[in-house]
Design a protein around this motif. Structure first.
Motif, PDB file in Angstrom:
ATOM      1  N   LEU A   1       0.864  -1.227  -0.058  1.00 26.48           N
ATOM      2  CA  LEU A   1       0.103   0.126   0.025  1.00 26.48           C
ATOM      3  C   LEU A   1       0.909   1.250   0.025  1.00 26.48           C
ATOM      4  CD1 LEU A   1      -2.926   0.653   0.189  1.00 26.48           C
ATOM      5  CD2 LEU A   1      -2.955   0.910   2.721  1.00 26.48           C
ATOM      6  N   GLY A   2       0.615   2.193  -0.933  1.00 29.04           N
ATOM      7  CA  GLY A   2       1.613   3.333  -0.759  1.00 29.04           C
ATOM      8  C   GLY A   2       2.790   2.850  -1.660  1.00 29.04           C
ATOM      9  N   HIS A   3       3.921   3.720  -1.483  1.00 31.82           N
ATOM     10  CA  HIS A   3       5.001   3.514  -2.289  1.00 31.82           C
ATOM     11  C   HIS A   3       5.790   2.467  -1.239  1.00 31.82           C
ATOM     12  CE1 HIS A   3       8.883   4.243  -4.124  1.00 31.82           C
ATOM     13  NE2 HIS A   3       8.076   4.765  -4.940  1.00 31.82           N
ATOM     14  N   TYR A   4       6.838   1.657  -2.186  1.00 34.30           N
ATOM     15  CA  TYR A   4       7.848   0.575  -1.304  1.00 34.30           C
ATOM     16  C   TYR A   4       8.283   0.962  -0.073  1.00 34.30           C
ATOM     17  CZ  TYR A   4      11.296  -3.068  -1.091  1.00 34.30           C
ATOM     18  OH  TYR A   4      12.082  -4.242  -0.790  1.00 34.30           O
ATOM     19  N   LYS A   5       8.835   2.226  -0.193  1.00 40.19           N
ATOM     20  CA  LYS A   5       9.428   2.792   1.320  1.00 40.19           C
ATOM     21  C   LYS A   5       8.624   2.801   2.304  1.00 40.19           C
ATOM     22  CE  LYS A   5       9.204   7.734   0.094  1.00 40.19           C
ATOM     23  NZ  LYS A   5       7.933   7.750  -1.008  1.00 40.19           N
ATOM     24  N   ASP A   6       7.299   3.137   2.009  1.00 39.25           N
ATOM     25  CA  ASP A   6       6.353   3.130   3.139  1.00 39.25           C
ATOM     26  C   ASP A   6       6.182   1.995   4.130  1.00 39.25           C
ATOM     27  OD1 ASP A   6       6.045   5.965   2.537  1.00 39.25           O
ATOM     28  OD2 ASP A   6       4.336   5.153   1.153  1.00 39.25           O
ATOM     29  N   GLN A   7       6.489   0.734   3.215  1.00 39.37           N
ATOM     30  CA  GLN A   7       6.434  -0.633   3.953  1.00 39.37           C
ATOM     31  C   GLN A   7       5.126  -0.962   4.348  1.00 39.37           C
ATOM     32  OE1 GLN A   7       9.122  -3.161   3.708  1.00 39.37           O
ATOM     33  NE2 GLN A   7       9.466  -1.963   1.994  1.00 39.37           N
ATOM     34  N   LYS A   8       3.881  -0.601   3.922  1.00 41.25           N
ATOM     35  CA  LYS A   8       2.666  -0.774   4.286  1.00 41.25           C
ATOM     36  C   LYS A   8       1.934  -1.799   3.422  1.00 41.25           C
ATOM     37  CE  LYS A   8       2.173   3.504   6.753  1.00 41.25           C
ATOM     38  NZ  LYS A   8       1.365   4.809   6.785  1.00 41.25           N
ATOM     39  N   TYR A   9       1.136  -2.660   4.050  1.00 41.33           N
ATOM     40  CA  TYR A   9       0.176  -3.380   3.021  1.00 41.33           C
ATOM     41  C   TYR A   9      -1.388  -3.364   3.327  1.00 41.33           C
ATOM     42  CZ  TYR A   9       4.599  -5.871   2.685  1.00 41.33           C
ATOM     43  OH  TYR A   9       5.995  -6.084   2.263  1.00 41.33           O
ATOM     44  N   ASP A  10      -2.064  -3.641   2.273  1.00 44.63           N
ATOM     45  CA  ASP A  10      -3.713  -3.439   2.379  1.00 44.63           C
ATOM     46  C   ASP A  10      -4.371  -4.453   2.987  1.00 44.63           C
ATOM     47  OD1 ASP A  10      -3.426  -5.574   0.491  1.00 44.63           O
ATOM     48  OD2 ASP A  10      -4.244  -4.502  -1.194  1.00 44.63           O
ATOM     49  N   GLY A  11      -3.690  -5.638   3.294  1.00 49.88           N
ATOM     50  CA  GLY A  11      -4.520  -6.737   3.894  1.00 49.88           C
ATOM     51  C   GLY A  11      -5.426  -7.561   3.154  1.00 49.88           C
ATOM     52  N   LYS A  12      -5.428  -7.401   1.661  1.00 55.44           N
ATOM     53  CA  LYS A  12      -6.666  -7.812   0.809  1.00 55.44           C
ATOM     54  C   LYS A  12      -5.795  -8.997   0.027  1.00 55.44           C
ATOM     55  CE  LYS A  12      -8.965  -3.321   1.006  1.00 55.44           C
ATOM     56  NZ  LYS A  12      -9.333  -2.269   0.047  1.00 55.44           N
ATOM     57  N   PRO A  13      -6.357 -10.055  -0.031  1.00 55.21           N
ATOM     58  CA  PRO A  13      -5.772 -11.055  -0.907  1.00 55.21           C
ATOM     59  C   PRO A  13      -6.049 -10.361  -2.518  1.00 55.21           C
ATOM     60  CG  PRO A  13      -7.235 -11.968   0.672  1.00 55.21           C
ATOM     61  CD  PRO A  13      -7.524 -10.447   0.882  1.00 55.21           C
ATOM     62  N   HIS A  14      -5.095 -10.671  -3.316  1.00 56.56           N
ATOM     63  CA  HIS A  14      -5.309 -10.316  -4.759  1.00 56.56           C
ATOM     64  C   HIS A  14      -4.876 -11.665  -5.591  1.00 56.56           C
ATOM     65  CE1 HIS A  14      -5.203  -7.993  -8.450  1.00 56.56           C
ATOM     66  NE2 HIS A  14      -4.228  -8.768  -8.734  1.00 56.56           N
ATOM     67  N   GLY A  15      -5.826 -11.816  -6.573  1.00 48.73           N
ATOM     68  CA  GLY A  15      -5.497 -12.843  -7.418  1.00 48.73           C
ATOM     69  C   GLY A  15      -6.403 -12.992  -8.636  1.00 48.73           C
ATOM     70  N   GLY A  16      -6.091 -13.962  -9.574  1.00 51.32           N
ATOM     71  CA  GLY A  16      -6.905 -14.014 -10.906  1.00 51.32           C
ATOM     72  C   GLY A  16      -5.893 -14.834 -11.712  1.00 51.32           C
ATOM     73  N   PHE A  17      -6.523 -15.454 -12.743  1.00 48.89           N
ATOM     74  CA  PHE A  17      -5.527 -16.100 -13.669  1.00 48.89           C
ATOM     75  C   PHE A  17      -6.610 -16.150 -14.769  1.00 48.89           C
ATOM     76  CE2 PHE A  17      -7.982 -19.522 -11.656  1.00 48.89           C
ATOM     77  CZ  PHE A  17      -8.377 -20.374 -12.722  1.00 48.89           C
ATOM     78  N   TYR A  18      -5.799 -16.603 -16.190  1.00 49.62           N
ATOM     79  CA  TYR A  18      -6.527 -16.731 -17.258  1.00 49.62           C
ATOM     80  C   TYR A  18      -6.749 -18.200 -17.678  1.00 49.62           C
ATOM     81  CZ  TYR A  18      -5.014 -11.851 -17.741  1.00 49.62           C
ATOM     82  OH  TYR A  18      -4.916 -10.503 -17.414  1.00 49.62           O
ATOM     83  N   THR A  19      -7.897 -18.652 -17.855  1.00 47.77           N
ATOM     84  CA  THR A  19      -8.040 -19.903 -18.201  1.00 47.77           C
ATOM     85  C   THR A  19      -7.557 -20.394 -19.948  1.00 47.77           C
ATOM     86  OG1 THR A  19     -10.336 -19.651 -19.372  1.00 47.77           O
ATOM     87  CG2 THR A  19     -10.322 -20.235 -16.932  1.00 47.77           C
ATOM     88  N   GLN A  20      -7.278 -21.421 -20.083  1.00 48.91           N
ATOM     89  CA  GLN A  20      -6.619 -21.768 -21.510  1.00 48.91           C
ATOM     90  C   GLN A  20      -7.919 -21.142 -22.544  1.00 48.91           C
ATOM     91  OE1 GLN A  20      -4.942 -25.326 -22.265  1.00 48.91           O
ATOM     92  NE2 GLN A  20      -3.450 -25.248 -20.544  1.00 48.91           N
TER      93      GLN A  20
END
Length: 529
Positions: free
Chosen positions: A216-235
């Motif tokens: 969450l935010g910039h890398y230097k902030d070292q914060k996270y959103d706590g929300k899973p993120h995913g997804g993929f493309y089927t063939q």
């Protein structure tokens, strides 16, 4: 008198180019007095079935914008006529607009499609909106002869950091096609996510495609959103996207990262890394992971099985295998890797990576494909059949071209579109850097370090949309446009016609079309020199 004549001709040339507001600028644009107005009696004809898709697409645009019933049919006698000219190159075309007729000549369906894109840019901008215009559709008369400078004109979209839905990917392709870009580099795998279904390895989609949270935010902030993120493309979705791109004459090149950028793989199949007993997780932090694939036989078996499925989905000539940013820490500390280096007579871990890539190259070649990788694949010796994508400046590309390997130039300082394009204080968050439109446009692929023969190995250029800070298509468009139009023009138009001031004027005149297309472009260039 000569000075006056020169100034007059220069001014007229600039006026002609800017009046037409074409991007990328065609090879030859010859203004002609008058204009062609589309009337109720308009007819669209094509002399070869390969031209039918473009002719039918044009009919749809005209009918929507004019309200006139419009259809395309096989004939050689129409007011807008597509005709075959076998003397032209595969991507070349000729477009002649006079007050009575529009003539398009091409050798292939691809050339006809590019002629259509130019013709649409000559029309009122609202034609792109798909709604009826208040007034007539008029086109300035002109003669155009056109063909691209380079065969490879690419954009890359990173869906590893953030998954983009199918419709977002198609939107990305739609905009590429309008500006005659013909190669979509699809970055499908990363430390932070695996995005393509591989039937032999279902854990790649059930485990590797999902991370528990994102930064969450910039890398230097070292914060996270706590929300899973995913997804993929089927063939099936992959096939759909590849077919969709093909209709727009865009080749899709998949990228499956190896041996680095593979922590997501290890989360599902830890036996392919340093420690089979380690509990790997799909990486949540941006940056490069020390957890990489090991050059074991079971790793090569896994990768060959994965690539076999990938190659059945993508008819592209090239398969991109990454090869970049592979830390050697674990290989240096591994008894297995050190023993393998000795057994193979290698000097160091760089040569071990070269061995890894050569193994994959041999397999890809055996399947009738060619390997493409980032310029790190040069380290330790270049694989025999590889094409190099030069991202760390042009040095790697120059080296590869001198070795008689084909090269795509993609230097980060010119074509990494995740960089800021103006003062960060006034912009959404980005990875860093400073890459205004003018800098993108200034890149010149004709490099003095290469002889004329060596320069033939530079097959094109590419811009890259890395998405650590770009989580959706709306923001991706903002970072991509109008900078991708600089890529479009540098890769298509002649070196001799290159002129940023003129490009900027044409782009400014073209903005109503971008508005009609609802492109979420940046306006930063308007206040920049």
């Amino acid at each position: 008198m000569k000075i006056f004549l020169f100034v007059f001709l220069l001014a007229f040339s600039g006026f002609a180019q800017n009046t037409y507001n074409l991007i990328p600028l065609p090879k030859v644009v010859s203004p002609v007095d008058g204009q062609f107005t589309i009337k109720k009696t308009v007819s669209i004809g094509f002399s070869h079935p390969d031209f039918a898709p473009s002719a039918h697409l044009l009919a749809t645009y005209i009918q929507d914008a004019s309200g006139f019933p419009t259809a395309a049919k096989a004939t050689q006698k129409a007011t807008i006529q597509f005709a075959q000219n076998n003397s032209l190159g595969d991507e070349a075309y000729m477009l002649h607009v006079n007050s009575n007729k529009v003539s398009i000549e091409a050798k292939t369906g691809k050339g006809a499609f590019y002629a259509l894109q130019t013709l649409l840019q000559l029309m009122p901008a609202q034609v792109y909106a798909g709604a009826k215009l208040a007034g007539p559709i008029s086109i300035l008369n002109v003669k155009i002869q056109d063909e691209p400078r380079f065969n490879y004109r690419g954009l890359m979209l990173d869906v590893g950091r953030y998954y983009y839905p199918v419709e977002s990917v198609k939107r990305f392709l739609d905009l590429m096609a309008i500006y005659k870009m013909n190669t979509f580099h699809w970055h499908l795998t990363e430390d932070q996510g695996w995005r393509i279904e591989i039937k032999k390895y279902p854990l790649l989609t059930s485990i590797s495609s999902v991370r528990k949270e994102s930064m969450l935010g910039h890398y230097k902030d070292q914060k996270y959103d706590g929300k899973p993120h995913g997804g993929f493309y089927t063939q099936e979705e992959v096939k759909d996207i590849v077919a969709y791109a093909a209709k727009k004459y865009i080749e899709v090149i998949p990228e499956i990262e190896m041996p680095g950028h593979s922590q997501a793989v290890l989360a599902a199949y830890p036996q392919l890394g340093a420690n089979a007993d380690k509990l790997y997780q799909v990486k949540t932090k941006w940056g490069v992971s020390d957890d990489v694939l090991f050059p074991r036989e079971e790793t090569f078996e896994f990768l060959e099985n994965v690539l076999t499925e990938v190659m059945t989905l993508f008819p592209s000539q090239y398969i991109h295998i990454g090869g970049d940013e592979c830390p050697k820490t674990q290989w240096k500390e591994s008894r297995f890797c050190q023993d393998l280096i000795k057994k193979l007579g290698l000097k160091d871990e760089h040569e071990l990576q070269s061995y890894f890539i050569r193994r994959i190259d041999k397999f890809v070649t055996s399947k009738g494909k060619k390997l493409l990788g980032w310029d790190e694949i040069l380290e330790g010796g270049l694989s025999p059949n590889a094409m190099v994508m030069s991202w760390r400046g042009t040095k790697g590309g120059i080296e590869a071209a001198k070795l008689k390997h084909d090269v795509v130039m993609s230097p980060n300082s010119y074509f990494y579109l995740d960089y800021y394009q103006t003062d960060p204080k006034n912009e959404p968050i980005a990875i860093g850097g400073n890459l205004p439109l003018s800098k993108c446009y200034s890149f010149e692929p004709d490099l003095p370090e290469l002889s004329a023969e060596e320069a033939k190995h530079v097959v094109g250029i590419q811009a890259n949309v890395w998405t650590e800070y770009i989580s959706n298509i709306n923001y991706a468009e903002y970072m991509t446009y109008p900078r991708a139009l600089a890529l479009s023009e540098v890769s298509w138009s002649t070196k001799e016609s290159k002129n940023y001031a003129d490009f900027k004027k044409r782009l400014t005149g073209h903005l109503p079309a971008m508005d009609a297309l609802k492109i979420n472009y940046s306006k930063a260039f308007l206040s920049q020199p």
